[in-house]
Scaffold this motif. Structure first.
Motif, mmCIF file in Angstrom:
data_model
loop_
_atom_site.group_PDB
_atom_site.id
_atom_site.type_symbol
_atom_site.label_atom_id
_atom_site.label_comp_id
_atom_site.label_asym_id
_atom_site.label_seq_id
_atom_site.Cartn_x
_atom_site.Cartn_y
_atom_site.Cartn_z
ATOM 1 N N GLU A 63 45.717 41.368 41.710
ATOM 2 C CA GLU A 63 46.045 40.574 40.535
ATOM 3 C C GLU A 63 45.798 41.433 39.303
ATOM 4 O OE1 GLU A 63 44.265 36.711 40.337
ATOM 5 O OE2 GLU A 63 44.524 36.398 42.495
ATOM 6 N N ASP A 83 50.782 33.867 39.880
ATOM 7 C CA ASP A 83 50.041 32.730 40.460
ATOM 8 C C ASP A 83 49.712 31.669 39.428
ATOM 9 O OD1 ASP A 83 47.934 33.761 39.002
ATOM 10 O OD2 ASP A 83 46.672 34.183 40.732
ATOM 11 N N ASN A 86 47.922 35.071 36.676
ATOM 12 C CA ASN A 86 48.010 36.524 36.714
ATOM 13 C C ASN A 86 49.302 37.002 37.362
ATOM 14 O OD1 ASN A 86 45.315 36.870 35.693
ATOM 15 N ND2 ASN A 86 44.574 36.277 37.713
ATOM 16 N N ILE A 88 50.990 39.424 40.202
ATOM 17 C CA ILE A 88 50.581 39.836 41.542
ATOM 18 C C ILE A 88 51.345 41.106 41.915
ATOM 19 C CG2 ILE A 88 50.434 39.171 43.978
ATOM 20 C CD1 ILE A 88 48.799 37.342 42.144
#
Length: 91
Positions: A63, A83, A86, A88
């Protein structure tokens, strides 16, 4: 934008941003550097973009976000996923 180059023992990831968006210093911050602001600043290259390259273990999930001046946090729209908080990255 993310540039990737898979190597024998790791994956080379280059985090890339335009030189002027956003203005000022920017660093990439994530679980790969214990979320330490300024640990990996993006540096302007000759071609006018800012970038920083990291070597991360392959087949992992990380992340991250970018941190700019005035505590401005933002995501990478070209990340593998988001998500809700953040960006990914899959190596």
């Amino acid at each position: 934008m993310l540039e990737r180059f898979r190597r024998k023992n790791d994956t080379q990831i280059t985090f890339v941003l335009p030189s002027d968006q956003p203005c000022g210093n920017v660093s990439v911050v994530g679980d790969f550097n214990d979320w330490q602001p300024g640990a990996h600043p993006l540096v302007e290259r000759e071609d006018g973009i800012r970038a920083v390259t990291l070597h991360l273990p392959s087949e992992q999930c990380y992340e991250f976000r970018y941190l700019a001046a005035d505590n401005y946090w933002f995501d990478d729209e070209h990340a593998d996923a988001h998500d809700g908080q953040n960006s990914i990255l899959h190596t």
